[in-house]
Write a protein that holds these residues in place. Structure first.
Motif, short mmCIF file in Angstrom:
data_model
loop_
_atom_site.label_atom_id
_atom_site.label_comp_id
_atom_site.label_asym_id
_atom_site.label_seq_id
_atom_site.Cartn_x
_atom_site.Cartn_y
_atom_site.Cartn_z
N GLY A 1 -37.98 36.79 21.34
CA GLY A 1 -37.23 37.89 20.74
C GLY A 1 -37.34 37.85 19.22
O GLY A 1 -37.08 36.83 18.60
N TYR B 1 -37.14 30.62 20.70
CA TYR B 1 -37.25 31.79 21.58
C TYR B 1 -36.77 33.06 20.89
O TYR B 1 -37.13 34.16 21.31
N GLN B 2 -35.99 32.92 19.84
CA GLN B 2 -35.58 34.06 19.03
C GLN B 2 -35.81 33.72 17.57
O GLN B 2 -35.46 32.61 17.12
N SER C 1 -33.06 26.79 28.22
CA SER C 1 -34.38 27.42 28.29
C SER C 1 -34.95 27.21 29.68
O SER C 1 -34.54 26.29 30.41
N TYR D 1 -32.61 38.19 26.05
CA TYR D 1 -32.00 38.13 24.72
C TYR D 1 -31.01 39.27 24.45
O TYR D 1 -30.25 39.20 23.48
N THR D 2 -31.03 40.29 25.30
CA THR D 2 -30.15 41.44 25.04
C THR D 2 -29.30 41.86 26.23
O THR D 2 -28.30 42.55 26.05
N PRO E 1 -29.74 32.98 24.90
CA PRO E 1 -28.97 32.69 23.70
C PRO E 1 -27.59 32.11 24.01
O PRO E 1 -27.04 32.31 25.09
N ASN F 1 -34.00 41.61 30.08
CA ASN F 1 -34.31 41.01 28.78
C ASN F 1 -33.34 39.86 28.55
O ASN F 1 -32.13 40.07 28.45
N SER G 1 -34.63 41.88 19.13
CA SER G 1 -35.16 41.40 20.42
C SER G 1 -35.21 42.48 21.49
O SER G 1 -35.43 42.18 22.66
#
Length: 271
Positions: A154, A32-33, A235, A178-179, A270, A176, A158
């Motif tokens: 991401g 995913y990243q 996930s 991822y961030t 993450p 988001n 990302s």
């Protein structure tokens, strides 16, 4: 032309028209990243409980398959029969959104109870009354279904935002994964046929690092927003199914009693 294309997709996939096909469909990235110099890769999956069968890259099965980031978008190109189906270089650092729209497939129901179980699971309101009011048979009828899947990957930093890609049914992540700070959950907004879907059922599949999957049900508010509880290192697959009466022309040409439009969104959180 759209009906003709749908029928081609149905005829090509007739051997696959079994009850298992009515389960979820999603895009599952290899990661995913990824780093800025990495590759966005993901498999197409058909299954249940966030586990299933990997499907190859077959253009006859989809109307569109795209990858986008920022203001840039491109069709996903690959070798016919390739897996993973999604295998592209990123545009740059930032959030990438892959989007897939299938052609129509058809499933048959020999028994009413099987359809009713599916309808109750996916929260189709007053299905018995609606079915009977149209004079439909309670056995040996068919449903046409369409898949609308997205995934968020991401790249590097990302940074960026999810957005509407034009799918008929679509989740848009308002945070988001991822961030952003997800301590209060991750918000998704559900669109159905260009309208916000209020009080819609949202099924959330959560996969832990050890592969175990937990399923929970949620509902959207008046603005079509559901806030989903998420955990670091897990996930997620977000699912909604919309049922409608098919257009008369399509119902006759494809011999279907109902249409279902399936929305799916996948992302990771993450560590």
């Amino acid at each position: 032309m759209r009906i003709f294309a749908a029928l081609i997709a149905f005829n090509a996939g007739l051997a696959l028209a079994s009850p298992a096909v009515s389960h979820e469909f999603w895009i599952e990235p290899e990661a995913y990243q990824i780093s800025a110099d990495g590759t966005v890769q993901g498999i197409l999956v058909n299954g249940e409980d966030f586990e299933g069968t990997t499907l190859a890259y077959l253009p006859l099965r989809f109307d569109r398959f795209t990858i986008a980031s920022g203001m840039r978008q491109a069709n996903v190109e690959n070798r016919i029969g390739a897996t993973p189906a999604l295998d592209v270089a990123p545009f740059a650092e930032g959030l990438h959104v892959a989007s897939y729209q299938s052609r129509m497939s058809v499933i048959g129901y020999a028994e009413w109870e099987k359809f009713l179980k599916f309808a109750n699971h996916k929260d189709f309101e007053d299905i018995e009354a609606r079915h009977d009011a149209r004079g439909l048979p309670r056995e040996d009828f068919r449903e046409g279904y369409w898949r609308f899947a997205k995934t968020l990957v991401g790249v590097g930093t990302s940074a960026g935002r999810d957005f509407r890609t034009g799918l008929a049914v679509e989740f848009v992540a308002l945070d988001n994964p991822y961030t952003d700070d997800l301590a209060e959950g991750l918000r998704v907004q559900l669109y159905v046929l260009d309208d916000l879907k209020a009080d819609g059922q949202v099924e959330l599949f959560e996969k832990a690092p050890d592969g175990t999957v937990e399923v929970t049900l949620h509902r959207t508010d008046a603005d079509g927003i559901a806030t989903l509880p998420v955990k670091a290192g897990h996930s997620y697959l977000v699912d909604h199914v919309y049922l409608r009466e098919p257009r008369a022309e399509l119902a006759e040409e494809a011999d279907i009693a109902w249409e279902t439009l399936w929305a799916a969104l996948t992302f990771g959180v993450p560590e």
